[in-house]
Design a protein around this motif. Structure first.
Motif, PDB file in Angstrom:
ATOM      1  N   ASP A  12     -63.727 -77.828  -9.701  1.00  0.00           N
ATOM      2  CA  ASP A  12     -62.750 -78.193  -9.193  1.00  0.00           C
ATOM      3  C   ASP A  12     -61.922 -78.243 -10.165  1.00  0.00           C
ATOM      4  O   ASP A  12     -60.519 -78.917 -10.064  1.00  0.00           O
ATOM      5  N   SER A  13     -62.178 -77.761 -11.681  1.00  0.00           N
ATOM      6  CA  SER A  13     -61.138 -78.182 -12.751  1.00  0.00           C
ATOM      7  C   SER A  13     -60.955 -76.290 -12.911  1.00  0.00           C
ATOM      8  O   SER A  13     -61.462 -75.450 -12.102  1.00  0.00           O
ATOM      9  N   ILE A  14     -61.168 -76.265 -13.961  1.00  0.00           N
ATOM     10  CA  ILE A  14     -60.806 -75.014 -14.742  1.00  0.00           C
ATOM     11  C   ILE A  14     -62.624 -74.190 -14.965  1.00  0.00           C
ATOM     12  O   ILE A  14     -63.013 -72.997 -15.462  1.00  0.00           O
ATOM     13  N   GLY A  15     -63.227 -75.366 -15.325  1.00  0.00           N
ATOM     14  CA  GLY A  15     -64.828 -75.029 -14.554  1.00  0.00           C
ATOM     15  C   GLY A  15     -65.191 -74.587 -16.519  1.00  0.00           C
ATOM     16  O   GLY A  15     -66.209 -73.642 -16.473  1.00  0.00           O
ATOM     17  N   PHE A  39     -66.612 -69.699 -10.956  1.00  0.00           N
ATOM     18  CA  PHE A  39     -65.531 -70.199 -10.181  1.00  0.00           C
ATOM     19  C   PHE A  39     -64.737 -71.955 -10.156  1.00  0.00           C
ATOM     20  O   PHE A  39     -64.952 -72.664  -9.459  1.00  0.00           O
ATOM     21  N   PRO A  40     -63.561 -71.381 -10.690  1.00  0.00           N
ATOM     22  CA  PRO A  40     -62.769 -72.481 -10.671  1.00  0.00           C
ATOM     23  C   PRO A  40     -61.254 -73.001 -10.165  1.00  0.00           C
ATOM     24  O   PRO A  40     -61.627 -72.397  -9.134  1.00  0.00           O
ATOM     25  N   TYR A  41     -60.951 -74.211  -9.640  1.00  0.00           N
ATOM     26  CA  TYR A  41     -60.217 -74.891  -8.841  1.00  0.00           C
ATOM     27  C   TYR A  41     -60.881 -74.920  -7.447  1.00  0.00           C
ATOM     28  O   TYR A  41     -60.445 -74.942  -6.221  1.00  0.00           O
ATOM     29  N   ILE A  42     -61.384 -75.421  -7.257  1.00  0.00           N
ATOM     30  CA  ILE A  42     -62.397 -75.190  -5.767  1.00  0.00           C
ATOM     31  C   ILE A  42     -61.625 -76.543  -5.299  1.00  0.00           C
ATOM     32  O   ILE A  42     -62.116 -77.846  -5.997  1.00  0.00           O
ATOM     33  N   SER A  43     -61.556 -76.374  -3.985  1.00  0.00           N
ATOM     34  CA  SER A  43     -60.675 -77.465  -3.831  1.00  0.00           C
ATOM     35  C   SER A  43     -61.011 -77.497  -2.089  1.00  0.00           C
ATOM     36  O   SER A  43     -60.671 -78.798  -1.394  1.00  0.00           O
ATOM     37  N   ASP A  44     -61.629 -76.990  -1.892  1.00  0.00           N
ATOM     38  CA  ASP A  44     -62.120 -77.151   0.424  1.00  0.00           C
ATOM     39  C   ASP A  44     -63.995 -76.802   0.702  1.00  0.00           C
ATOM     40  O   ASP A  44     -64.251 -76.279  -0.021  1.00  0.00           O
ATOM     41  N   GLU A  45     -64.461 -76.766   1.512  1.00  0.00           N
ATOM     42  CA  GLU A  45     -65.865 -76.448   2.196  1.00  0.00           C
ATOM     43  C   GLU A  45     -65.304 -75.125   2.423  1.00  0.00           C
ATOM     44  O   GLU A  45     -66.710 -74.694   2.206  1.00  0.00           O
ATOM     45  N   ASP A  46     -64.704 -75.167   2.812  1.00  0.00           N
ATOM     46  CA  ASP A  46     -64.738 -73.254   2.817  1.00  0.00           C
ATOM     47  C   ASP A  46     -64.918 -72.655   1.349  1.00  0.00           C
ATOM     48  O   ASP A  46     -66.108 -71.820   1.378  1.00  0.00           O
ATOM     49  N   GLN A  47     -64.572 -72.818   0.162  1.00  0.00           N
ATOM     50  CA  GLN A  47     -64.631 -72.545  -0.468  1.00  0.00           C
ATOM     51  C   GLN A  47     -66.554 -72.196  -1.330  1.00  0.00           C
ATOM     52  O   GLN A  47     -66.404 -71.626  -1.141  1.00  0.00           O
ATOM     53  N   PRO A  69     -65.431 -86.926  -5.016  1.00  0.00           N
ATOM     54  CA  PRO A  69     -66.967 -87.500  -4.568  1.00  0.00           C
ATOM     55  C   PRO A  69     -67.316 -85.924  -3.264  1.00  0.00           C
ATOM     56  O   PRO A  69     -68.753 -85.949  -2.923  1.00  0.00           O
ATOM     57  N   ALA A  70     -65.855 -85.954  -2.432  1.00  0.00           N
ATOM     58  CA  ALA A  70     -66.924 -85.549  -1.116  1.00  0.00           C
ATOM     59  C   ALA A  70     -67.264 -83.857  -1.092  1.00  0.00           C
ATOM     60  O   ALA A  70     -67.619 -83.652  -0.710  1.00  0.00           O
ATOM     61  N   LEU A  71     -66.341 -82.870  -2.475  1.00  0.00           N
ATOM     62  CA  LEU A  71     -66.538 -82.052  -2.996  1.00  0.00           C
ATOM     63  C   LEU A  71     -67.830 -81.720  -3.352  1.00  0.00           C
ATOM     64  O   LEU A  71     -68.641 -80.592  -3.022  1.00  0.00           O
ATOM     65  N   ARG A  72     -68.355 -82.465  -4.232  1.00  0.00           N
ATOM     66  CA  ARG A  72     -69.550 -82.735  -4.441  1.00  0.00           C
ATOM     67  C   ARG A  72     -70.968 -83.164  -3.805  1.00  0.00           C
ATOM     68  O   ARG A  72     -71.667 -82.615  -3.787  1.00  0.00           O
ATOM     69  N   LYS A  73     -70.747 -83.781  -2.845  1.00  0.00           N
ATOM     70  CA  LYS A  73     -71.353 -83.893  -1.337  1.00  0.00           C
ATOM     71  C   LYS A  73     -71.436 -83.016  -0.628  1.00  0.00           C
ATOM     72  O   LYS A  73     -72.849 -82.146  -0.626  1.00  0.00           O
ATOM     73  N   ASP A 103     -65.708-100.014 -15.366  1.00  0.00           N
ATOM     74  CA  ASP A 103     -64.225 -99.560 -14.837  1.00  0.00           C
ATOM     75  C   ASP A 103     -64.435 -97.877 -14.089  1.00  0.00           C
ATOM     76  O   ASP A 103     -65.706 -97.388 -13.981  1.00  0.00           O
ATOM     77  N   ILE A 104     -63.600 -98.286 -13.658  1.00  0.00           N
ATOM     78  CA  ILE A 104     -64.154 -96.985 -12.019  1.00  0.00           C
ATOM     79  C   ILE A 104     -63.046 -95.975 -12.077  1.00  0.00           C
ATOM     80  O   ILE A 104     -62.005 -95.302 -13.164  1.00  0.00           O
ATOM     81  N   PRO A 105     -64.466 -94.185 -12.708  1.00  0.00           N
ATOM     82  CA  PRO A 105     -63.729 -93.405 -13.163  1.00  0.00           C
ATOM     83  C   PRO A 105     -61.800 -92.978 -11.960  1.00  0.00           C
ATOM     84  O   PRO A 105     -62.402 -92.549 -10.823  1.00  0.00           O
ATOM     85  N   LYS A 106     -61.526 -91.903 -13.084  1.00  0.00           N
ATOM     86  CA  LYS A 106     -60.753 -91.428 -11.893  1.00  0.00           C
ATOM     87  C   LYS A 106     -60.281 -90.350 -10.992  1.00  0.00           C
ATOM     88  O   LYS A 106     -59.874 -90.193 -10.259  1.00  0.00           O
ATOM     89  N   ASN A 107     -61.767 -90.345 -10.871  1.00  0.00           N
ATOM     90  CA  ASN A 107     -62.113 -89.087  -9.930  1.00  0.00           C
ATOM     91  C   ASN A 107     -60.905 -87.998 -10.033  1.00  0.00           C
ATOM     92  O   ASN A 107     -60.333 -86.985  -9.005  1.00  0.00           O
TER      93      ASN A 107
END
Length: 269
Positions: A12-15, A39-47, A69-73, A103-107
């Motif tokens: 979901d970043s540059i990879g 495959f960089p910058y993946i931002s939705d389920e369709d991709q 988290p949602a994309l990872r799942k 601490d909680i990650p920023k995700n």
């Protein structure tokens, strides 16, 4: 049997992190027919679905660095559906850091890239301050975010370097009655110029200390009160011509003067 292998790097970043890890791992094998597809910058389920459908038709391996988290799942679920091995590089490290740091990650994707960009901007600003310090090259005045003007020992260079660490490109010009002002200075917008002045008594003390450090006599014209008053009068008249803000740095720390400059710049945006 050395089958063709396609490694899919999904991020979901540059990879870049995933690709470097895969290259390091592949180097341990004699893999004559290995291909890495990033495959960089993946931002939705369709991709993700589209990539998985492609990977399902090949001897493939999925390596991913997804901090959302949602994309990872979704990615893990789709890989399982297609019976493709998937390797999560980031999560084990992030989870361990969360336990250790409490601490909680920023995700948030791409934070390391943002940090790198900020670092390089700082380096660029520092190099700029060095290059255009003390009026070395008047061509830099137009390129500067701010131009500091003042007589000798009014903290022009220390302020330039301090502001450079705040990613501000600073040029500075010394004001000396006998030295002509570069014409380029009068082409700079007044709101981008900051005049620096100081108390003559304080400046007299500073210049005398400077002469001592250089092994010179205190009586030198540089530290005489007459000379200092002449320089201050000259600087004040020039600053009026430039119509720029003026800061008295007499009893201010560098940080304090810098904060005033930053506030002035903010108001002029």
């Amino acid at each position: 049997m050395n089958r063709r292998l396609v490694v899919y790097i999904i991020s979901d970043s540059i990879g870049e992190t995933g690709e470097q890890v895969v290259k390091a791992a592949i180097s341990q094998f004699v893999c004559k027919d290995c291909e890495i597809r990033r495959f960089p910058y993946i931002s939705d389920e369709d991709q993700i679905v589209e990539i998985m459908n492609e990977a399902a038709n090949e001897n493939s391996l999925i390596v991913f660095t997804m901090v959302v988290p949602a994309l990872r799942k979704i990615l893990i679920e789709k890989a399982q559906q297609h019976d493709i091995i998937s390797i999560d590089i980031m999560t084990p490290i992030v989870d361990s850091l969360q336990k250790v740091l409490g601490d909680i990650p920023k995700n948030e994707p791409g934070l390391i890239r943002k940090l790198d960009e900020k670092y390089f901007k700082k380096i660029e600003a520092i190099e700029f301050a060095v290059k255009y310090d003390d009026g070395k090259d008047p061509r830099g005045l137009n390129k500067a975010d701010v131009v500091l003007v003042g007589i000798s020992r009014t903290s022009k260079t220390p302020l330039s370097m301090y502001l450079a660490h705040k990613n501000i490109k600073v040029a500075n010009v010394p004001l000396v009655p006998e030295v002509p002002i570069p014409e380029e200075l009068f082409k700079v917008a007044s709101k981008k110029i900051i005049g620096l002045t100081t108390n003559p008594i304080k400046l007299n003390e500073i210049r005398q200390e400077r002469l001592k450090a250089l092994g010179l006599r205190n009586e030198a014209n540089y530290a005489s009160m007459d000379r200092i008053l002449k320089e201050l009068d000259y600087a004040e008249s020039l600053m009026k011509r430039l119509a720029c803000p003026i800061i008295d740095v007499s009893n201010k720390a560098i940080e304090e003067s810098a904060n005033i400059i930053l506030e002035i710049l903010k108001q002029n945006v």
